[in-house]
Design an enzyme around this catalytic site. Structure first.
Site, PDB file in Angstrom:
ATOM      1  N   GLU A   1      -3.941   7.480  -3.719  1.00  0.00           N
ATOM      2  CA  GLU A   1      -3.810   6.205  -3.027  1.00  0.00           C
ATOM      3  C   GLU A   1      -3.560   5.104  -4.052  1.00  0.00           C
ATOM      4  OE1 GLU A   1      -7.314   4.412  -1.015  1.00  0.00           O
ATOM      5  OE2 GLU A   1      -6.195   4.844   0.812  1.00  0.00           O
TER       6      GLU A   1
ATOM      7  N   TYR B   1       0.852  -1.197   0.000  1.00  0.00           N
ATOM      8  CA  TYR B   1       0.000   0.000   0.000  1.00  0.00           C
ATOM      9  C   TYR B   1       0.879   1.235   0.000  1.00  0.00           C
ATOM     10  CZ  TYR B   1      -3.034   3.717   1.656  1.00  0.00           C
ATOM     11  OH  TYR B   1      -3.705   4.911   1.759  1.00  0.00           O
TER      12      TYR B   1
END
Ligand code: ADP
Ligand code: MG
Length: 405
Positions: free
Chosen positions: A206, A118
Site C-alpha cells: 500500500e 492512493y
C-alpha cells in the site's frame, strides 16, 4: 509478515519503484548524521512502527505535542525531532490505545507535494486475482474512502495468465486525472510495483500517499509492505526483516513452535487440528453465545510436545476463561492426543475448565484415557455438545466469580 516503511522502501527501490532518499537512525546523533547526507533544506523524520496513521498520531508522553511524522527545516531540527520520538510510545488510530514503542526513525528527503493519491495492491479473494486499487483520496485511510465514497476507488484486476498490461496502468492514470509525462511516470511506477508484489510474494503493498511532486514526478511517500507467510520459505532473506518486538508475544511464540496461531479478543481458548475445523470451532463458539480467544491449528502431527506448547500459549492469554479442544484423530491417533492433553494439563497445572471433543481413530481409547486421568476434563461427544459445554463453563465461572463463591 509486516515490515517497516524504510525496509519496504528499500526493497521497492530495488525494483525501480520511485522512492526518496532516506536513512535509518536509532538515536538522535544518527538522525543528524542521516540528515547531513541528504540534500536538504527540508527533512522529514518518520517514526518506524508497524502501524499507519503516524502523522496524525500522538506520543503518549506528550499528547499535546506533534505527531509521529515531522518536518524539519535544518539538521538540528531533524535531530530534535528524532530525540522527541525515539524511546517514546506512539499512539495512532491503528495501534490501539496502548500504542507502539518507537525504536528508530527514518530520516527522509522532504518532498514538494502537488497531489496526494492512493495506490494499493492486494489479493482480492472474491475474484482470486491480484487487484490494483487507486484513488484520488490519498493520505486518508482507504477503508474510510471505501465506506463513504466507494466511487472514488478505481480497481483493475491482473489476469494471472496474461499478467499486468501497461494499458491497465494508463486506465488508472486517466481515472486519477494524471496528464502528460505523469502518465508515463505512473505507468512505470505501477509496472515496477506489480513486479515487486509478485516476485516478493506480497499479500499487501500500500502506497498511501503516492504523490505527484511539483516537478511532475510520481513518488511513493509511504510504503506498507506485507508478505504472504505461506511463501516466506521461498524468501529466506526476508525473514531477517521480521521485527519480533512488533509481534504479539503469543503469536511470536507460536511461530517459533511452528504452530498456526492468531490471537483474538474472546474468552475461549481453542486447540484444534486443521484450519477448517478450527474455523468451524470458532464459528460454533460464536453461535452458542461466546467468542474465541484465538485461532489455533496444531497441525496434523499433534503429539504430546506440541499439545503442551499449544496449551502454554493459550493459557498465557489472561482473557482465557475456558479451553475447548477439538481434535480429529487421523494420523495422530486419539489415544496419543488424549495422553498429550493429560500430560500437558498436569505439567501446566491447568486451572480453567477444559472441554475435550475427540473423534476419529482410537476415539474410545482416547476417551478412556481422559476419563481415567483423574483430571476435571469435561468430555464432549460432538461439536455442538462441546460448544454448549464450554460456553456453560465460562458462564458458570463468571457467576461464581461475581458472587465471590
Ligand atoms: P502515516 O500514513 O503513518 O501517517 P505517512 O508516511 O503517510 O505516514 O506520512 C504522513 C504524511 O506526511 C503524508 O501524507 C505526507 O503528507 C507527509 N510526508 C510523509 N513523508 C514525507 C516526505 N518525505 N516529504 C514531505 N511530506 C511527507
Ligand atoms: Mg501513510
Amino acid at each position: 509478515m509486516n515490515i517497516h516503511e524504510y525496509q519496504g522502501k528499500e526493497l521497492l527501490r530495488r525494483y525501480g519503484v520511485a522512492v526518496l532518499e532516506g536513512h535509518i537512525a536509532w538515536n538522535a546523533d544518527e538522525a543528524a548524521a542521516a540528515a547531513e547526507k541528504l540534500p536538504g533544506p527540508i527533512y522529514v523524520v518518520k517514526s518506524q512502527i508497524h502501524a499507519g496513521g503516524r502523522g496524525a498520531g500522538r506520543f503518549a508522553e506528550d499528547p499535546q505535542g506533534k505527531g509521529g511524522v515531522r518536518l524539519a527545516k535544518s539538521v538540528e531540527e531533524a535531530r530534535a525531532a528524532a530525540e522527541a520520538m525515539i524511546g517514546k510510545t506512539l499512539v495512532t488510530k491503528q495501534t490501539g490505545p496502548a500504542g507502539k514503542l518507537v525504536s528508530r526513525v527514518y530520516v527522509e528527503a522532504g518532498c514538494d507535494i502537488a497531489r496526494e493519491l492512493y495506490l494499493g495492491l492486494l489479493v482480492d479473494r472474491e475474484t482470486a486475482r491480484v487487484t490494483i486499487m487507486a484513488s484520488t483520496e490519498g493520505g486518508m485511510e482507504i477503508e474510510e474512502v471505501a465506506e463513504h465514497h466507494p466511487e472514488k476507488i478505481l480497481k483493475v484486476a491482473i489476469d494471472p495468465a496474461a499478467g499486468f498490461s501497461p494499458f491497465q496502468a494508463r486506465k488508472l492514470a486517466f481515472g486519477l486525472g494524471l496528464e502528460g509525462g505523469q502518465v508515463r511516470s505512473f505507468e512505470k511506477f505501477v509496472a515496477s510495483l506489480t513486479r515487486a508484489f509478485h516476485e516478493l510474494d506480497c499479500a499487501i503493498v500500500e502506497i498511501n500517499p503516492l504523490v505527484v511532486t511539483k516537478a511532475g514526478e510520481i513518488v511513493a511517500l509511504d510504503a506498507k509492505v506485507s508478505f504472504d507467510d505461506n511463501a516466506l520459505f521461498r524468501h529466506k532473506d526476508l525473514e531477517a526483516l521480521r521485527d519480533d518486538s512488533e509481534m504479539d508475544p503469543k503469536e511470536l511464540d507460536a511461530v517459533k513452535n511452528d504452530l498456526n496461531y492468531v490471537a483474538l479478543d474472546g474468552e475461549i481458548g481453542c486447540m484444534v487440528n486443521g484450519a477448517g475445523l478450527a474455523m468451524a470451532t470458532m464459528d460454533i463458539i460464536k453461535l452458542y453465545g461466546s467468542s474465541p480467544a484465538n485461532f489455533l491449528d496444531v497441525g496434523g502431527t499433534a503429539n504430546a510436545a506440541r499439545v503442551t506448547e499449544a496449551f502454554r500459549i493459550i493459557t498465557s492469554d489472561v482473557n482465557v476463561k475456558a479451553i475447548l479442544v477439538n481434535i480429529f484423530g487421523g494420523i495422530a491417533k486419539c489415544d496419543m492426543i488424549a495422553a498429550g492433553i493429560v500430560e500437558a494439563s498436569k505439567t501446566l497445572h491447568l486451572s480453567v475448565p477444559l472441554v475435550v471433543r475427540l473423534e476419529g481413530t482410537n476415539v474410545e481409547l482416547g476417551k478412556k484415557i481422559l476419563a481415567e486421568s483423574g483430571l476435571a476434563i469435561i468430555p464432549a461427544d460432538n461439536l455442538a455438545d462441546a460448544a454448549r459445554k464450554v460456553v456453560a463453563a465460562v458462564n458458570e465461572a463468571r457467576v461464581s466469580g461475581a458472587t465471590g463463591a
